[in-house]
Each structure stands twice: as C-alpha cells, then as structure tokens.
Scaffold this motif. Structure first.
Motif, PDB file in Angstrom:
ATOM      1  N   HIS A  79       6.549   1.588  11.403  1.00 35.86           N
ATOM      2  CA  HIS A  79       6.235   2.979  11.067  1.00 35.86           C
ATOM      3  C   HIS A  79       5.464   3.023   9.745  1.00 35.86           C
ATOM      4  O   HIS A  79       4.431   3.687   9.625  1.00 35.86           O
ATOM      5  CB  HIS A  79       7.515   3.795  10.905  1.00 35.86           C
ATOM      6  CG  HIS A  79       8.193   4.137  12.202  1.00 35.86           C
ATOM      7  ND1 HIS A  79       7.497   4.386  13.356  1.00 35.86           N
ATOM      8  CD2 HIS A  79       9.509   4.279  12.514  1.00 35.86           C
ATOM      9  CE1 HIS A  79       8.364   4.659  14.333  1.00 35.86           C
ATOM     10  NE2 HIS A  79       9.595   4.597  13.839  1.00 35.86           N
ATOM     11  N   ILE A  89      12.373  11.749   6.860  1.00 42.17           N
ATOM     12  CA  ILE A  89      12.218  10.292   6.972  1.00 42.17           C
ATOM     13  C   ILE A  89      13.223   9.587   6.067  1.00 42.17           C
ATOM     14  O   ILE A  89      13.891   8.624   6.477  1.00 42.17           O
ATOM     15  CB  ILE A  89      10.763   9.884   6.616  1.00 42.17           C
ATOM     16  CG1 ILE A  89       9.820  10.322   7.733  1.00 42.17           C
ATOM     17  CG2 ILE A  89      10.663   8.382   6.396  1.00 42.17           C
ATOM     18  CD1 ILE A  89       8.347  10.102   7.422  1.00 42.17           C
ATOM     19  N   THR A 135      14.260   9.121  12.679  1.00 39.87           N
ATOM     20  CA  THR A 135      13.164   8.688  11.813  1.00 39.87           C
ATOM     21  C   THR A 135      11.869   8.625  12.607  1.00 39.87           C
ATOM     22  O   THR A 135      10.813   9.073  12.143  1.00 39.87           O
ATOM     23  CB  THR A 135      13.466   7.286  11.239  1.00 39.87           C
ATOM     24  OG1 THR A 135      14.828   7.235  10.850  1.00 39.87           O
ATOM     25  CG2 THR A 135      12.581   6.976  10.066  1.00 39.87           C
ATOM     26  N   GLY A 136      11.984   8.066  13.807  1.00 41.98           N
ATOM     27  CA  GLY A 136      10.799   7.931  14.647  1.00 41.98           C
ATOM     28  C   GLY A 136      10.178   9.280  14.958  1.00 41.98           C
ATOM     29  O   GLY A 136       8.949   9.440  14.917  1.00 41.98           O
ATOM     30  N   LEU A 152      17.671   5.982  13.752  1.00 41.98           N
ATOM     31  CA  LEU A 152      16.353   5.362  13.955  1.00 41.98           C
ATOM     32  C   LEU A 152      15.470   6.280  14.792  1.00 41.98           C
ATOM     33  O   LEU A 152      14.290   6.488  14.482  1.00 41.98           O
ATOM     34  CB  LEU A 152      16.534   4.017  14.659  1.00 41.98           C
ATOM     35  CG  LEU A 152      15.252   3.207  14.820  1.00 41.98           C
ATOM     36  CD1 LEU A 152      14.855   2.590  13.497  1.00 41.98           C
ATOM     37  CD2 LEU A 152      15.411   2.130  15.875  1.00 41.98           C
ATOM     38  N   VAL A 168       8.388  10.546  11.951  1.00 46.45           N
ATOM     39  CA  VAL A 168       7.099   9.854  11.784  1.00 46.45           C
ATOM     40  C   VAL A 168       6.089  10.389  12.797  1.00 46.45           C
ATOM     41  O   VAL A 168       4.902  10.580  12.482  1.00 46.45           O
ATOM     42  CB  VAL A 168       7.286   8.328  11.939  1.00 46.45           C
ATOM     43  CG1 VAL A 168       5.943   7.623  11.992  1.00 46.45           C
ATOM     44  CG2 VAL A 168       8.126   7.787  10.803  1.00 46.45           C
ATOM     45  N   THR A 177      11.121  -1.980  13.389  1.00 47.93           N
ATOM     46  CA  THR A 177      10.646  -0.653  13.806  1.00 47.93           C
ATOM     47  C   THR A 177      10.273   0.189  12.577  1.00 47.93           C
ATOM     48  O   THR A 177       9.193   0.806  12.532  1.00 47.93           O
ATOM     49  CB  THR A 177      11.746   0.053  14.614  1.00 47.93           C
ATOM     50  OG1 THR A 177      12.202  -0.835  15.629  1.00 47.93           O
ATOM     51  CG2 THR A 177      11.234   1.324  15.238  1.00 47.93           C
ATOM     52  N   LEU A 178      11.161   0.219  11.568  1.00 45.60           N
ATOM     53  CA  LEU A 178      10.864   1.007  10.369  1.00 45.60           C
ATOM     54  C   LEU A 178       9.624   0.458   9.664  1.00 45.60           C
ATOM     55  O   LEU A 178       8.748   1.220   9.236  1.00 45.60           O
ATOM     56  CB  LEU A 178      12.062   0.977   9.416  1.00 45.60           C
ATOM     57  CG  LEU A 178      13.320   1.736   9.875  1.00 45.60           C
ATOM     58  CD1 LEU A 178      14.386   1.697   8.796  1.00 45.60           C
ATOM     59  CD2 LEU A 178      12.970   3.174  10.212  1.00 45.60           C
ATOM     60  N   LEU A 190       1.531   4.167   9.028  1.00 48.44           N
ATOM     61  CA  LEU A 190       1.130   5.241   8.105  1.00 48.44           C
ATOM     62  C   LEU A 190       0.153   4.710   7.057  1.00 48.44           C
ATOM     63  O   LEU A 190      -0.775   5.428   6.646  1.00 48.44           O
ATOM     64  CB  LEU A 190       2.371   5.858   7.441  1.00 48.44           C
ATOM     65  CG  LEU A 190       3.247   6.703   8.389  1.00 48.44           C
ATOM     66  CD1 LEU A 190       4.433   7.282   7.641  1.00 48.44           C
ATOM     67  CD2 LEU A 190       2.427   7.833   9.013  1.00 48.44           C
ATOM     68  N   PHE A 193      15.664  -3.066  14.256  1.00 46.35           N
ATOM     69  CA  PHE A 193      15.520  -1.746  13.635  1.00 46.35           C
ATOM     70  C   PHE A 193      14.626  -1.844  12.394  1.00 46.35           C
ATOM     71  O   PHE A 193      13.800  -0.971  12.127  1.00 46.35           O
ATOM     72  CB  PHE A 193      16.895  -1.191  13.242  1.00 46.35           C
ATOM     73  CG  PHE A 193      17.735  -0.758  14.417  1.00 46.35           C
ATOM     74  CD1 PHE A 193      17.324  -1.009  15.721  1.00 46.35           C
ATOM     75  CD2 PHE A 193      18.937  -0.091  14.231  1.00 46.35           C
ATOM     76  CE1 PHE A 193      18.098  -0.617  16.798  1.00 46.35           C
ATOM     77  CE2 PHE A 193      19.719   0.310  15.307  1.00 46.35           C
ATOM     78  CZ  PHE A 193      19.300   0.035  16.589  1.00 46.35           C
ATOM     79  N   ILE A 212       9.504   4.441   1.340  1.00 45.65           N
ATOM     80  CA  ILE A 212      10.875   4.525   1.851  1.00 45.65           C
ATOM     81  C   ILE A 212      11.016   3.760   3.164  1.00 45.65           C
ATOM     82  O   ILE A 212      11.979   3.005   3.371  1.00 45.65           O
ATOM     83  CB  ILE A 212      11.268   6.012   2.037  1.00 45.65           C
ATOM     84  CG1 ILE A 212      11.381   6.675   0.676  1.00 45.65           C
ATOM     85  CG2 ILE A 212      12.571   6.134   2.808  1.00 45.65           C
ATOM     86  CD1 ILE A 212      11.543   8.179   0.743  1.00 45.65           C
ATOM     87  N   LEU A 213      10.042   3.944   4.060  1.00 47.16           N
ATOM     88  CA  LEU A 213      10.103   3.243   5.353  1.00 47.16           C
ATOM     89  C   LEU A 213      10.082   1.734   5.154  1.00 47.16           C
ATOM     90  O   LEU A 213      10.858   0.988   5.783  1.00 47.16           O
ATOM     91  CB  LEU A 213       8.923   3.670   6.237  1.00 47.16           C
ATOM     92  CG  LEU A 213       9.039   5.046   6.883  1.00 47.16           C
ATOM     93  CD1 LEU A 213       7.708   5.486   7.460  1.00 47.16           C
ATOM     94  CD2 LEU A 213      10.097   5.029   7.978  1.00 47.16           C
ATOM     95  N   SER A 272       6.676   8.363   1.465  1.00 45.96           N
ATOM     96  CA  SER A 272       7.260   8.122   2.799  1.00 45.96           C
ATOM     97  C   SER A 272       7.080   6.657   3.190  1.00 45.96           C
ATOM     98  O   SER A 272       8.004   6.017   3.727  1.00 45.96           O
ATOM     99  CB  SER A 272       6.559   8.999   3.843  1.00 45.96           C
ATOM    100  OG  SER A 272       6.687  10.351   3.506  1.00 45.96           O
TER     101      SER A 272
END
Lengths: 111, 948
Positions: free
Chosen positions: A36, B606, B629-630, B626, B633, A32-33, A40, A29, A10-11, A7
C-alpha cells in the motif's frame, strides 16, 4: 506541508514492524501494508496536485493526473495479489505458520 | 549444397527424431544414417571446389548490432572434419539400430543428432562467437549422452561436464580477448591479424588459453580422466563421440589455431610436452585395463596425445601427419569401439578376464579387430602405419635444439611400444586367451557386424593407396597457413621413424611373450588414486566451502533475510534525505495544492487500521483491521484521481480478505506464541524506515511540473490508440511488455501454489499441537439450539446466499463483460473485469455447503496458460506490423478495434485463473485428520461456518 507522505510513513512503519514478526500470516500482512505504502509513493511521484481522472474528454486536461504511475500501480496491485496468495499458501503448509520453528518434513536440510 | 542448408538439414534432424523414433523406435537409426550419407554426398560438389583450391564462405546476419554473424566457411581442414562427422555418424547410426535395446531410444537419437549439428557447426564456423556456441553444444550433448546411461553414469557425466566446461571457459576468455584485440569476430580475419606477431606476450596468453580448451576436449593430461569416465555411455556414443567427433573437436581447435600460434614457443612446448606425456601415460594406463572399453578410452587419449604433439611441432610434415592420423584414428577407433560392442553382445561381457577364445566362433570379428589394432599399432601397410610413422618422423622437426627432437622421438617411440602391447592385449585378451566355455556365446548378426567392421576394413585399401589423400590433406594444411603439404607415401625409405616403428614392434612383441607376468605386474593400481577420485575430492571440498560460506547468511527464518536490506534502505533514505536537505537552496518548492482535506481523514483511518493490524492478537481482528486499512487506501486512490487503480484495489482487497479467511481456518486463532519477546528492535526499525519513507516522499515528490511522459500521454495517447482511458491504453498498448511480464509473474504464482501444495502434503509434517486448533467457532452460540443449527447445518445456513446467487452471478458476469469492453475508454479493462468475475467465483464457492472447487478440475491452470499464451500470441501478431506487441488497428462494424483487446483477453484469463487456483487449492477441505475431528467433538471441520 502535505499529508500523503505521513500516510506513506505510517503504512511503511506498520509493514516493516509486521515483517519482522515470526509467523507467516503477519509477514503477509506486513507485505500488504508495505505495498500500500509503495503504491502511494508511486502515485505521489506523479505529483498529487493534479487529481483529475486521466480520461480523455473528461474534465480539464490541465488538471488531469499523470496516468503513467497509475499504470505502474495497477500492475503492482495485481502482482501483490499473486504474491500474497502464494505466501498465504506457504503459511498454510503444516499446522501453524510459525517461521521460527522448522517442522520436521522428513527431508534432510543439510543438503 | 550450400553450407547454410547443410546446417539447416542437420538442425532439422533433432526435430525429426521425435516422429521418427515414435514411428520406428530404435530403427530411426536407418533414416538418420541415410540422411547423413545423403548430406555427405550432397557436399561432394562443394568438396570438389575446395579440393580445387577454392574456399566456400557464406554469411547470414545473426546479431548485426553486435557484428556477430552466422559466418560459415568450408576450407580443406573443415572438409576433413565435416566428412568424418557425417560418414562415421552414418556408420554409427546403422550400428545403433542393432546395438540398442528394443525401445524408442528418443534421448539417444535426439542428442546424437544435436551433437552432429554442433560438431559440423563447429568446424564450419568462421565467427568466433559461433565457434564458441557450437563448442558448448558439443559439450552439452556429450554430457547428456553420458548422463542418460542410468544412475551409475551420474557422477561420471558431472565430472565430464565440469572438465569440458573448464575448457569452454578458457575458450570463451580467449575468444573475447581475440575479438577485443583484433576488433573482429571473424575467425579467418582474426587469425591472420598482425596482433600475433606484434604482441608476443598477449599471443602467449591466448595460445595457452586455446591450448587448455583443446586439451579438455581432446582429453589431454591433466584433463584426460573424463574420457574413461565417459565410457559409462552406450557404445555407439563412444564410437562416434569418443573416437571420431567430440575429442576431435579439441584437435580441430588446436589445428585451426595453429595458423596463428605455430611459431609461438609456449604453444610448441606446451603441446609437445603435454601431448607426448599424455601419449605415454595413457598407453601405460591402457595396458593396465581389463575392461576393453576403458582400454579403448585410454588408447584414444594416447593417440590424441600423439596428434597434439604433432600439432605442437607445427611444421608442414607435422601438420600433415596430424591431419592424416586424425582421419586414420577416426576410422580404426570408431570401428574398434563398435567391435567392442559386438564382443559385448556376443559374450555378454567386455572384461578380458572373462572372455573365452572368441576366435573359434567369430573369425571375421577376429580378423577385423586384428586389422583395427594393427592400424592402431602402426603396422604396415595400413593407413595407421602411414600416419603414425609420419608423426614419429615429424618429432625430429620439433623446434629448439636438436636433442629436443630426439627426445620427442624417443618419448613417442616408448609410447609406441606400449601401444603395440595394448593393441596385442586387445586381440589376445578378446579372442585368443581365456578359459571360459564358449557355449553361451554366439556370433554377431551381420547388421551389427558390418557397420562396425566397415571403418576398419577401409583402412587397408586406403593405406595402400594413400596417395588419394594427398590433395585433401594438402588443402587442409594450406588452410592452416602452410604453403605446401608433405607428400603422403606408404614407403618413405629407411628413415629414422621406420627404425623406431620396427624397434617398437619388436619390443612390444617381446613384451607380450611374457604377458601373464606383465599383466600381474601392471593390473595392480600403482597410483594412490585415479583422476576421477581427485576430481571428486575437489568437488567435495568445493561443496564444503560453499556450505561454510552459506552458513553465515542462511537462516530458515525470513527475518534474517529481510532485516539487513531494510536497515540498508533506512540508512539510504536517512542519509540521502539529510544530504538533500543540507545541500541548501537546490530543493525546488513544492507545488501548491498537494493535499486536500479528505487526505487528512484518510490519514486518520489508515493510522488506526495500521495500529490495529499490528497490535491485534487475534488473527481475525488483524484481518479486519487490514481490510479496513485497505479500504482507506482505496478511497485515497480514488481521491488521487485514479479510478482504475482504485477499482482494482477494491476488488483485490475483497479477494485478499477472502483468501486470508480460507487460510486462517487451518491456523491457530491467535498469534499468541508468535509475539516477539523483545519488540524493541522491530519498533526502532519500523519507526526509522517509516520516517525515512515519509521524509523522502515529501522531499523528492511533488516538486516539479507535470512530467514529459504525462504530457505526452495526456496529449497524444488517445490520438495514437483511439482509447480514452489512458491508464488502460498504457497497460495494453504503450507498455504492454510490462503487463506481459506481470502476467508471467501472476501465472507463475498460480502454478507455484499448485506445485508447492501438491509436493508438501501436510501429513508428512509435524503432528498438530492441540492447543492451537482453530477457534473460529463462536462457542457461546453453540449452547443455543437454534443458533447451533444455523451454524452447524451448512445447507440451511447457505440457503439465502444460494437464492441470491441466481440473481447476482448473472449480473456480475454481465458487469464483468461490460467493464471489460469499456476498458479502453472508461475505467475498466481486463484486470478489473477479471476481478469482478473472480468475485462471482468467490460467491459460488461460498454458497456451497462443502469445499468443492469451482469449475472443472485444472481449469485454472488452463486459464493461466491460455491467458499468457494469448498475450504472447498477440505480441507475435505485432510482428506483422513492426515489432513484438505492436498493436494493430482495424474497424469492424463502425467500431475501431485494436489487437490490444485480444491482449486484454489474455490478461483477463490469467487473473481469473490465479484467483481460481486460490479458491481451489486453499479453499479445499483440509486433509482428513482424525485427531482434529475428535478434538472438535462434532464433524464441523469441513464446513465453512468460520467464513459465512
């Protein structure tokens, strides 16, 4: 084998791809990803084998997750919010968010 | 009065300047002058002790861990400079009241007072770090005093700052070398260290560094151009800083360090040659000037050159001469500067070519300037004569062969001829020569004249009774490590220096009889450029070099900044992972149970969300992906056992999407044009870094037992803080400093948004391209009249939401309070509570038919500032116990409370403030744009049908 790193991968990949695009909104964007993914990673550093809530008196302390990375991530999330809002404000200046085209602001950029 | 109290009183002066100038305006100079005189009087007992051969020291610990102390010492040398700074300062403050314009003059008094603090601190400092700090204070105050004199002074002040900072840097290097080598920050110990005799090479290096530092402040060649430049400052500034104080700081430094360096050949040679060259050169330049103030500036440079040369000679007689000439020069030069101001006020100019025969209306000023310039030219029986003659005499004692002394005396004598000439030029130019009518000139008021004349007139009795200086000067010279001082006398007998003085006066007088021809000869520039020009050329070249270098990395497009670090990161992760993998069996096994089935489902979600975000061409579609996805997560965070983090992420996710929607209203509907023509590069980089991040996470995490901090928090956290929610107690107690830093970032983002959007109005930017107008409106629906009404009439559209709000907002606010309160023991706390309240703000905003901000204007800035200040204040409360941010505990009505709750209030306010900034500034109506309205055919531009 474990799932969380996939995960994260990928993010991060999605975030980097968007970060390389022209256009402020896509860059936001991407950030933001990426954040995330980074959050993690931080939580993964606390070892995802123990997933009990770190609340004293709740559940088995031996199974409780590491609270320190969580505090880091919580801080990081709020900072991400602030940075995202700021970058969105920048995207809003002018009439589109194209970062390749430098709008004429009437200022001299040559310093 | 103890030294610390003296400094404390001087430190209070800049603070008192605010109320004083506010109440008295320019008359704030009176209380300041009285204060300075009172301080000088209060120092008399200490001064008497020093004159009796004592030494006053006082040390207050400052940074004990680094062995840096507020070490102060008053000895003979310091006493001379402290008295100069205080007494001349008082005279200048009195003068300023009349000289300055009728306004508050806050900047002038503030920086003058700050300068006095730096100057006195400098001469009292017995700690090398403190010495350096005070040195820089004087540099900065001097710069600010020049810079505040209007736009014409900008480049002059920048040049001054540059030159004095060159000296600051060399002093810093010298100080660091001394501390490292002698092992102490104490100046008195350092200067008497054996290092100076044991290591001649090192000593020479430090001596040169200190000499350069002294040269920059004392305006010695090649650093002299800053002083004429500094004449852009107001005349009282010049009278204090450029005659008595800042330039004397350089002299003080050279005098102070001569204890260690007076036998170092490079020190002697450098100081004597540079000093004498500067003295002669600046005397010539002074003679060239027709602006009286610039003339004074060059004459100061010249006089300081003589003092520097005397310090370079370094014998008892020479040092005595340097000290007494420093005193004499401070008196007559500050007086002369002020007299130039008097002339300027009376005649409206200080240009010799435009000054009338002022002696007819200003006889007292005439007499005063004659007396001052006579002191400067070394005419008996004034104090200036005694000191100057001693300097000339001491030249013969210059170390080295006998001809060196003769040469030095000859050079100083040549300078003296020019000194007499320019002194005469001042008197003749200002008061005797001149064709202009006198009718628009007027004599000075007594309040302007008396403070200006006082320092000059005291030179007359002091010259006749020069013996009173014997003891102070002797103590000063003893402070520099010399055993005895040379007795001061008005009449030294027929010594060579007297003959030189007499010859110089005769030659100068002879020159001045032919002055008109001489002026024509010298007033043309005979050099290709000035020092200021040269410095400007250096600045220009440095800027060009900087631009050339920055061009190689500068880009408007962020990709150029982002990609290189990403490539480096990819390589690091790749190479690092490979290295760990190939290292063999050192890698521990992973913990069992690292993953659960739910992770797989979330992985799929995701992945879908990320692909959707990246591939979408429509901005709305990308935003939806987006958001999805958020949410995935967020669920993953809950699945990892982090309810606080998950709740925060959930709220942030919702708010982020709302803010994105507000911004998207103003942007084209599709990314379209902004797609890359060649997506290959980013894809490769994305793949590489994604794989790298994944592999590194797999390789480097999940392979150990629970960490020591984790065990500590789980076992002790609740016992220490009384809170059950360990994440929250870490945030507000254990690691509150982190959170405070985060609040600062958060608040700054909010302030930056306000600032950026306020300074870049969109009307100054390119006109919009019509093809990219927002297309958020569902065009099909507009054909159906009912749908059109629902979408275009915001009132009816929003009615349902407005009704709902009456219930939802109170519920949200109560919920916010509950979440805040329970944060210490259960998931919640300031962050989450503030985000819940933000949701209420968002709903109120959305329910309004127009884009009005929620709450009174600027409430968000107040919330941010109040929040950060509350958190800071809580931190200060911690000092009541032990340290910054240390939480205090107490029990109120049976509930255990902690000051961290107050800290959490700060967090709450700041977070709420930032979200409100977003809604206020990003959600406000776009600026009136007739072009857009005509394109949209109906006044839809200001409704938010795109959001609801």
């Amino acid at each position: 084998m474990t799932v969380l790193p996939i995960s994260i991968g990928i993010l991060v990949a999605g975030g980097v791809y968007l970060l390389c695009q022209p256009g402020m909104v896509r860059i936001v964007f991407g950030i933001t990803l990426l954040s995330h993914g980074a959050n993690l990673v931080l939580l993964a550093s606390g070892v995802s084998a123990w997933r009990g809530e770190p609340l004293t008196g709740t559940g088995d302390p031996a199974d409780a997750a590491d609270p320190l990375p969580m505090a880091f991530v919580l801080t990081a999330i709020v900072i991400t919010l602030a940075v995202t809002i700021f970058m969105l404000a920048l995207a809003m200046i002018g009439h589109d968010d194209d970062t390749l085209h430098m709008p004429d602001t009437g200022e001299d950029h040559r310093a | 009065m103890t030294l610390v109290w003296l400094l404390a009183a001087l430190a209070a002066a800049p603070v008192l300047v605010f109320p004083l100038t506010s109440a008295l305006g320019r008359r704030a100079g009176w209380p300041l002058a009285i204060g300075f005189l009172a301080l000088a009087a209060a120092m008399i007992p200490s001064g008497r002790e020093v004159l009796d051969g004592g030494e006053i020291t006082q040390t207050v610990a400052w940074l004990p861990a680094l062995d840096i102390n507020l070490a102060l010492r008053l000895d003979g040398l310091g006493l001379v400079f402290v008295m100069i700074a205080l007494v001349i300062g008082a005279a200048v403050f009195l003068y300023s009241v009349e000289y300055l314009g009728e306004s508050r003059q806050l900047g002038f008094y503030l920086w003058m007072a700050a300068f006095a603090l730096g100057m006195v601190g400098l001469v009292l400092a017995d700690d090398l770090i403190l010495l350096f700090a005070c040195w820089e204070i004087t540099s900065l105050a001097s710069f600010l005093l020049i810079a505040r004199s209007g736009s014409g002074a900008e480049s002059a002040s920048a040049r001054t700052l540059f030159m004095t900072f060159v000296g600051g840097l060399t002093l810093l290097i010298a100080v660091v070398l001394m501390i490292v080598t002698t092992g102490t920050t104490s100046m008195s110990q350092s200067l008497t260290s054996d290092v100076w005799t044991d290591r001649p090479g090192f000593t020479a290096v430090v001596a040169v560094l200190v000499a350069v530092a002294g040269f920059t402040k004392a305006a010695q060649f090649p650093f002299h151009p800053w002083l004429p430049d500094a004449m852009a400052a107001a005349t009282p500034v010049s009278a204090y800083l450029h005659a008595a104080a800042v330039v004397k700081a350089g002299i003080y430094l050279l005098l102070r360090f001569s204890e260690a360096f007076s036998d170092v050949p490079v020190w002697n040679t450098l100081l004597i040659s540079v000093g004498l060259f500067t003295a002669a050169m600046a005397a010539l330049f002074a003679f060239q000037q027709h602006d009286l103030k610039r003339l004074m500036a060059y004459s100061t440079v010249s006089q300081l050159g003589l003092i520097t040369a005397a310090i370079g000679v370094g014998t008892e007689k020479a040092l005595t001469a340097a000290v007494i000439h420093t005193i004499a020069h401070a008196l007559f030069k500050s007086g002369l500067f002020m007299m130039v101001g008097v002339i300027d006020h009376s005649a409206g100019t200080r240009d010799i070519r435009r000054l009338p025969e002022l002696r007819r209306i200003m006889p007292w000023s005439f007499a005063t300037v004659i007396l001052g310039t006579a002191g400067m030219a070394g005419i008996p029986p004034l104090l200036g004569f005694v000191s100057k003659e001693m300097i000339l005499g001491s030249m013969l004692e210059a170390p080295g062969p006998a001809w060196a002394g003769m040469l030095a005396l000859a050079a100083a004598g040549a300078g003296s001829v020019l000194t007499f000439a320019y002194s005469a030029k001042i008197v003749l130019g200002a008061f005797v020569d001149g064709k202009r009518e006198l009718k628009d000139c007027h004599g000075p008021s007594a309040r302007l004249f008396l403070p200006a004349a006082a320092p000059i007139w005291v030179g007359l009795p002091l010259g006749l009774t020069v013996g009173v200086f014997n003891t102070p000067v002797e103590r000063a010279v003893q402070a520099m490590g010399s055993s005895a001082a040379y007795p001061l006398k008005l009449w030294h007998g027929l010594a060579p220096e007297l003959l030189v003085t007499a010859a110089a006066i005769a030659a100068g007088a002879a020159l001045m009889t032919r002055r008109r021809a001489l002026y024509r000869l010298v007033e043309n520039d005979f050099l290709p450029g000035t020092g200021a020009d040269a410095l400007e050329r250096i600045f220009h070249e440095a800027r060009r070099l900087g631009r050339t270098i920055s061009k190689s990395v500068a880009a408007d497009h962020p990709r150029r900044h982002v990609v290189p670090p990403l490539i480096v990161l990819t390589l690091l992760l790749g190479v690092g992972s490979l290295a760990v993998l190939t290292a063999g069996d050192d890698v521990p096994a992973t913990q069992p149970d690292l993953w659960r089935p739910v992770d797989v489902g979330l992985l799929v979600l995701i992945a879908l969300g990320v692909v959707g975000t990246c591939r979408a061409d429509s901005r709305i579609a990308a935003t939806v992906s987006l958001g999805a996805t958020g949410i995935a997560v967020t669920v993953q965070l809950f699945a990892l056992g982090a309810p606080d983090v998950g709740l925060t992420q959930l709220m942030v996710e919702v708010l982020t999407v709302l803010v994105i929607m507000m911004v998207l209203r103003r942007l084209p509907g599709r990314f379209g044009h902004s797609h890359l023509r060649r997506p290959g590069g980013p894809l490769v980089l994305a793949g590489g870094l994604g794989i790298g991040a994944g592999v590194a996470t797999w390789l480097l995490t999940g392979r150990r037992e629970k960490s020591v901090p984790a065990d500590y928090y789980l076992a002790e956290g609740t016992k220490v803080t009384g809170g059950d929610n360990l994440v929250n107690v870490i945030l507000v107690e254990f690691r509150a400093l982190d959170t405070l830093g985060e609040l600062a970032v958060l608040g700054l983002a909010g302030v930056a948004i306000v600032a950026v959007l306020a300074t870049v109005p969109s009307r100054t930017l390119d006109p919009p391209r019509r093809t990219h107008r927002p297309s958020l409106r569902p065009v099909q629906a507009l054909r159906d009249p009912q749908a059109r009404a629902a979408l275009t009439d915001p009132q009816s559209n929003l009615r349902a939401l407005q009704l709902l709000l009456r219930v939802v907002v109170p519920v949200l606010l109560v919920l916010s309070a509950v979440i805040f309160w329970r944060g210490h023991n259960a998931p919640g706390g300031g962050f989450i509570a503030a985000l819940v309240a933000s949701a209420a703000v968002a709903l109120v905003y959305l329910s309004r038919p127009d884009d009005r901000a929620v709450g009174p204007p600027r409430v968000h800035i107040a919330l941010i500032g109040g929040g950060v200040l509350t958190a800071l204040a809580t931190g200060l409360i911690g000092y009541a116990d032990s340290s910054f941010l240390q939480p205090l505990y107490g029990t109120v009505a049976g509930t255990k409370l902690s000051t961290s709750l107050l800290f959490d209030v700060g967090v709450y306010a700041a977070v709420l403030g930032v979200v409100m900034v977003a809604f206020d500034r990003l959600g406000a109506a776009p600026e009136h744009d007739p072009d857009a309205e005509s394109a949209a055919e109906a006044p839809l531009g200001r409704t938010k049908e795109g959001i609801v």
